[in-house]
Design a protein around this motif. Structure first.
Motif, short mmCIF file in Angstrom:
data_model
loop_
_atom_site.label_atom_id
_atom_site.label_comp_id
_atom_site.label_asym_id
_atom_site.label_seq_id
_atom_site.Cartn_x
_atom_site.Cartn_y
_atom_site.Cartn_z
N ALA A 3 17.19 1.91 -0.31
CA ALA A 3 16.21 1.66 0.75
C ALA A 3 14.86 1.29 0.14
N LEU A 4 14.16 0.40 0.81
CA LEU A 4 12.83 0.01 0.35
C LEU A 4 11.83 1.12 0.65
N ARG A 5 10.90 1.32 -0.25
CA ARG A 5 9.86 2.33 -0.04
C ARG A 5 8.81 1.78 0.91
N LYS A 6 8.44 2.60 1.84
CA LYS A 6 7.36 2.21 2.75
C LYS A 6 6.01 2.40 2.08
N TYR A 7 5.90 3.44 1.26
CA TYR A 7 4.66 3.73 0.54
C TYR A 7 4.98 3.76 -0.94
N GLU A 8 4.04 3.30 -1.73
CA GLU A 8 4.23 3.28 -3.18
C GLU A 8 3.59 4.52 -3.80
N TYR A 9 4.34 5.21 -4.63
CA TYR A 9 3.82 6.37 -5.33
C TYR A 9 4.53 6.49 -6.67
N GLU A 10 3.85 7.11 -7.60
CA GLU A 10 4.40 7.29 -8.95
C GLU A 10 4.81 8.74 -9.20
N LYS A 12 5.03 13.05 -7.74
CA LYS A 12 5.26 13.88 -6.56
C LYS A 12 3.94 14.27 -5.89
N LEU A 15 3.03 11.45 -3.62
CA LEU A 15 3.88 11.53 -2.44
C LEU A 15 3.39 12.61 -1.49
N ARG A 19 2.13 12.05 2.38
CA ARG A 19 2.68 12.82 3.49
C ARG A 19 1.60 13.60 4.22
#
Length: 72
Positions: A3-10, A12, A15, A19
């Motif tokens: 699935a494609l990520r809606k938000y980009e993060y490197e 936790k 992330l 959230r």
């Protein structure tokens, strides 16, 4: 296919911040919808935060104007 990520993060932590922000926005929108029956767009959140006391004071006035059919 993943699935494609809606938000980009490197990490936790990033992330968790994403959230946290999404939860804050959704809580704000739910509060105004449930308490005052107003749908707030994400673009209008800052306006509502700056003017919340004015908006809260104007809601009873608007309801009364609707009751006397002055405003649709």
């Amino acid at each position: 296919m993943p699935a494609l990520r809606k938000y980009e993060y490197e990490t936790k932590e990033e992330l968790a911040e994403i959230r946290k922000e999404r939860d804050r926005v959704s809580h704000f929108k739910r509060f105004w919808k449930n308490k005052y029956n107003i749908n707030v767009n994400e673009e209008d959140i800052e306006f509502f935060k700056k003017n919340k006391s004015i908006i809260k004071a104007a809601i009873p006035i608007m309801n009364e104007l609707k009751n006397i059919q002055f405003v649709e």
